[in-house]
Enzyme design. Structure first.
Site, PDB file in Angstrom:
ATOM      1  N   HIS A   1     113.232 104.939  54.410  1.00 21.64           N
ATOM      2  CA  HIS A   1     112.161 105.349  53.495  1.00 21.64           C
ATOM      3  C   HIS A   1     111.296 106.407  54.152  1.00 21.64           C
ATOM      4  O   HIS A   1     111.402 106.659  55.357  1.00 21.64           O
ATOM      5  CB  HIS A   1     111.308 104.140  53.054  1.00 21.64           C
ATOM      6  CG  HIS A   1     110.474 103.504  54.137  1.00 21.64           C
ATOM      7  ND1 HIS A   1     110.952 102.499  54.950  1.00 21.64           N
ATOM      8  CD2 HIS A   1     109.194 103.725  54.535  1.00 21.64           C
ATOM      9  CE1 HIS A   1     109.998 102.129  55.797  1.00 21.64           C
ATOM     10  NE2 HIS A   1     108.925 102.863  55.576  1.00 21.64           N
TER      11      HIS A   1
ATOM     12  N   GLU B   1     107.254 105.088  50.280  1.00 20.05           N
ATOM     13  CA  GLU B   1     106.082 104.256  50.522  1.00 20.05           C
ATOM     14  C   GLU B   1     104.833 105.120  50.351  1.00 20.05           C
ATOM     15  O   GLU B   1     104.781 106.245  50.849  1.00 20.05           O
ATOM     16  CB  GLU B   1     106.128 103.684  51.947  1.00 20.05           C
ATOM     17  CG  GLU B   1     104.913 102.830  52.322  1.00 20.05           C
ATOM     18  CD  GLU B   1     104.990 102.241  53.721  1.00 20.05           C
ATOM     19  OE1 GLU B   1     106.053 102.356  54.375  1.00 20.05           O
ATOM     20  OE2 GLU B   1     103.983 101.677  54.171  1.00 20.05           O
TER      21      GLU B   1
END
Lengths: 140, 140
Positions: free
Chosen positions: B83, B132
């Site tokens: 991520h 995120e």
């Protein structure tokens, strides 16, 4: 070697114009370079700046079916994170160090998207991450 | 929203101690935080600093079979880029903006590894990248 600056995260995309729109409209990027072709690598490239001189996002899309990105996009049709690029002061010294460790280097050292010499190290020898090693650009 | 600082790149690994050794010995990292468990997220975490206050590498390994990393590591047994985390000044405002765009947010906002509130946006709504969004840490 000493860990260098994380110059950019390479993000593959099937369509660079759609990706640019996403980074501008959804992520709020304001500085996106004009895309350009790198025929020797089989990719079209542009850079998204992040604030405070931070790590760039390199958007890359395939120029044609023979692109090295084709396999990645078959496995990841929406695109996704493709590689990380770290700067080194001397590309020849870095290459010699990776070779001495037995890491598989993918092809010859060549000129990368920032105009400095780069090489790529096989993800299977790098904990699963395709890793670009690039000589620090003059402005960097 | 305005694009914020790229705080870290999350890199999944089946074994965090092996990954730390790789980052120290092969990549030449000198500042690696002590690993710690985040039981609510099912992961063990540590941070590798890159030079000049650059984007960190967040190493994450599964705490057990029920970890959200288990599926990723089945598809990528060596680990890999998992991520990207971008900072925002206000987590509630950012969440409202992603929701208004119809992006799928994965679960509630919770406290992340830097002690500030975070949420994750589904990779299928983010050009293939699990993203995120985190409130900027006080020191950041």
């Amino acid at each position: 070697m000493n860990l260098g600056r994380l110059n950019h995260v390479g993000v593959a995309t099937p369509d660079i114009d759609t990706a640019i729109a996403f980074w501008r409209d959804t992520m709020g990027a304001t500085i996106v370079s004009e895309p350009f072709d790198m025929p020797a690598q089989g990719v079209r490239v542009c850079f998204v700046d992040t604030p405070n001189g931070g790590t760039q996002i390199e958007l890359i899309s395939p120029l044609d079916e023979s692109s090295p990105l084709t396999g990645f996009l078959e496995r990841n049709p929406l695109g996704g994170q493709h590689h990380m690029a770290f700067e080194v002061p001397n590309i020849e010294a870095a290459r010699a160090e990776f070779e001495a460790e037995g890491k598989r280097i993918l092809g010859p050292t060549r000129i990368g998207a920032h105009g400095t010499p780069v090489f790529f190290v096989h993800p299977k020898d790098m904990n699963g991450t395709l890793t670009e090693i690039m000589e620090t650009p003059a402005h960097g």
